[in-house]
Write a protein that holds these residues in place. Structure first.
Motif, PDB file in Angstrom:
ATOM      1  N   GLN A  47       0.827  -1.205   0.000  1.00  0.00           N
ATOM      2  CA  GLN A  47       0.000   0.000   0.000  1.00  0.00           C
ATOM      3  C   GLN A  47       0.864   1.259   0.000  1.00  0.00           C
ATOM      4  O   GLN A  47       0.504   2.264  -0.606  1.00  0.00           O
ATOM      5  N   SER A  48       2.003   1.197   0.652  1.00  0.00           N
ATOM      6  CA  SER A  48       2.903   2.346   0.697  1.00  0.00           C
ATOM      7  C   SER A  48       3.585   2.587  -0.645  1.00  0.00           C
ATOM      8  O   SER A  48       3.890   3.725  -0.999  1.00  0.00           O
ATOM      9  N   TYR A  49       3.848   1.510  -1.378  1.00  0.00           N
ATOM     10  CA  TYR A  49       4.531   1.603  -2.671  1.00  0.00           C
ATOM     11  C   TYR A  49       3.692   0.893  -3.736  1.00  0.00           C
ATOM     12  O   TYR A  49       3.911  -0.276  -4.043  1.00  0.00           O
ATOM     13  N   PRO A  50       2.730   1.607  -4.326  1.00  0.00           N
ATOM     14  CA  PRO A  50       1.869   0.987  -5.342  1.00  0.00           C
ATOM     15  C   PRO A  50       2.660   0.599  -6.590  1.00  0.00           C
ATOM     16  O   PRO A  50       3.760   1.110  -6.830  1.00  0.00           O
ATOM     17  N   GLU A  51       2.081  -0.289  -7.362  1.00  0.00           N
ATOM     18  CA  GLU A  51       2.736  -0.813  -8.549  1.00  0.00           C
ATOM     19  C   GLU A  51       3.057   0.305  -9.535  1.00  0.00           C
ATOM     20  O   GLU A  51       2.224   1.155  -9.827  1.00  0.00           O
ATOM     21  N   ALA A  52       4.287   0.271 -10.028  1.00  0.00           N
ATOM     22  CA  ALA A  52       4.739   1.246 -11.019  1.00  0.00           C
ATOM     23  C   ALA A  52       5.131   0.488 -12.284  1.00  0.00           C
ATOM     24  O   ALA A  52       5.622  -0.635 -12.218  1.00  0.00           O
ATOM     25  N   GLY A  53       4.902   1.102 -13.398  1.00  0.00           N
ATOM     26  CA  GLY A  53       5.198   0.451 -14.673  1.00  0.00           C
ATOM     27  C   GLY A  53       6.664   0.098 -14.836  1.00  0.00           C
ATOM     28  O   GLY A  53       7.008  -0.857 -15.523  1.00  0.00           O
ATOM     29  N   SER A  54       7.549   0.848 -14.203  1.00  0.00           N
ATOM     30  CA  SER A  54       8.983   0.614 -14.363  1.00  0.00           C
ATOM     31  C   SER A  54       9.496  -0.540 -13.502  1.00  0.00           C
ATOM     32  O   SER A  54      10.608  -1.003 -13.697  1.00  0.00           O
ATOM     33  N   GLY A  55       8.717  -0.970 -12.532  1.00  0.00           N
ATOM     34  CA  GLY A  55       9.131  -2.062 -11.655  1.00  0.00           C
ATOM     35  C   GLY A  55       9.889  -1.606 -10.426  1.00  0.00           C
ATOM     36  O   GLY A  55      10.308  -2.430  -9.617  1.00  0.00           O
ATOM     37  N   VAL A  56      10.058  -0.300 -10.264  1.00  0.00           N
ATOM     38  CA  VAL A  56      10.806   0.219  -9.113  1.00  0.00           C
ATOM     39  C   VAL A  56      10.095  -0.100  -7.803  1.00  0.00           C
ATOM     40  O   VAL A  56      10.734  -0.185  -6.752  1.00  0.00           O
ATOM     41  N   HIS A  57       8.795  -0.344  -7.857  1.00  0.00           N
ATOM     42  CA  HIS A  57       8.039  -0.640  -6.643  1.00  0.00           C
ATOM     43  C   HIS A  57       8.515  -1.924  -5.964  1.00  0.00           C
ATOM     44  O   HIS A  57       8.407  -2.055  -4.749  1.00  0.00           O
ATOM     45  N   ILE A  58       9.075  -2.841  -6.724  1.00  0.00           N
ATOM     46  CA  ILE A  58       9.550  -4.107  -6.143  1.00  0.00           C
ATOM     47  C   ILE A  58      10.713  -3.837  -5.191  1.00  0.00           C
ATOM     48  O   ILE A  58      10.727  -4.325  -4.059  1.00  0.00           O
ATOM     49  N   LYS A  59      11.678  -3.047  -5.639  1.00  0.00           N
ATOM     50  CA  LYS A  59      12.819  -2.711  -4.776  1.00  0.00           C
ATOM     51  C   LYS A  59      12.365  -1.929  -3.555  1.00  0.00           C
ATOM     52  O   LYS A  59      12.867  -2.134  -2.448  1.00  0.00           O
ATOM     53  N   GLN A  60      11.398  -1.041  -3.738  1.00  0.00           N
ATOM     54  CA  GLN A  60      10.895  -0.251  -2.617  1.00  0.00           C
ATOM     55  C   GLN A  60      10.192  -1.141  -1.605  1.00  0.00           C
ATOM     56  O   GLN A  60      10.346  -0.961  -0.396  1.00  0.00           O
ATOM     57  N   ARG A  61       9.416  -2.092  -2.070  1.00  0.00           N
ATOM     58  CA  ARG A  61       8.721  -3.011  -1.159  1.00  0.00           C
ATOM     59  C   ARG A  61       9.711  -3.897  -0.414  1.00  0.00           C
ATOM     60  O   ARG A  61       9.528  -4.166   0.783  1.00  0.00           O
ATOM     61  N   ILE A  62      10.747  -4.358  -1.105  1.00  0.00           N
ATOM     62  CA  ILE A  62      11.764  -5.178  -0.444  1.00  0.00           C
ATOM     63  C   ILE A  62      12.464  -4.360   0.636  1.00  0.00           C
ATOM     64  O   ILE A  62      12.681  -4.843   1.749  1.00  0.00           O
ATOM     65  N   SER A  63      12.792  -3.111   0.335  1.00  0.00           N
ATOM     66  CA  SER A  63      13.417  -2.237   1.331  1.00  0.00           C
ATOM     67  C   SER A  63      12.496  -2.011   2.520  1.00  0.00           C
ATOM     68  O   SER A  63      12.933  -2.008   3.673  1.00  0.00           O
ATOM     69  N   CYS A  64      11.217  -1.833   2.242  1.00  0.00           N
ATOM     70  CA  CYS A  64      10.226  -1.646   3.298  1.00  0.00           C
ATOM     71  C   CYS A  64      10.182  -2.882   4.213  1.00  0.00           C
ATOM     72  O   CYS A  64      10.167  -2.761   5.433  1.00  0.00           O
ATOM     73  N   MET A  65      10.187  -4.067   3.614  1.00  0.00           N
ATOM     74  CA  MET A  65      10.157  -5.304   4.397  1.00  0.00           C
ATOM     75  C   MET A  65      11.444  -5.448   5.210  1.00  0.00           C
ATOM     76  O   MET A  65      11.405  -5.899   6.358  1.00  0.00           O
TER      77      MET A  65
END
Length: 71
Positions: A47-65
Motif C-alpha cells: 500500500q505504501s509503494y503501489p505498482e509502477a510500470g517501471s518495476g521500481v516498486h519491487i525494490k521499494q517493497r523489499i526495502s520496506c520489508m
C-alpha cells in the motif's frame, strides 16, 4: 535483430525470477516470524509503494520489508 529480442526477453524473465526469489520471508524477531505478521507487513508495504510500470516498486517493497525486520 531476432537474437537481440530473444536475449532481451531472456534477461527480463531472469530478472523477474531473481526479484521474486529475493523477496524477504524470514523475520529476525522470532515472535514476528509467522504468516499473519508477514502478510500484514507485506500488505502495508504494498500500500505504501503501489505498482509502477517501471518495476521500481519491487525494490521499494523489499526495502520496506527489510526495515520491518524481514530478510
Amino acid at each position: 535483430m531476432q537474437a537481440l529480442l530473444k536475449a532481451t526477453a531472456s534477461f527480463l524473465i531472469a530478472a523477474t525470477l531473481f526479484a521474486c526469489s529475493s523477496y524477504p520471508d524470514i523475520n529476525s524477531d522470532p515472535a514476528k516470524n509467522n504468516k499473519a505478521t508477514f502478510q500484514r507487513d507485506a500488505l502495508e508495504c504494498a500500500q505504501s509503494y503501489p505498482e509502477a510500470g517501471s518495476g521500481v516498486h519491487i525494490k521499494q517493497r523489499i526495502s520496506c520489508m527489510n526495515i520491518k525486520g524481514w530478510h
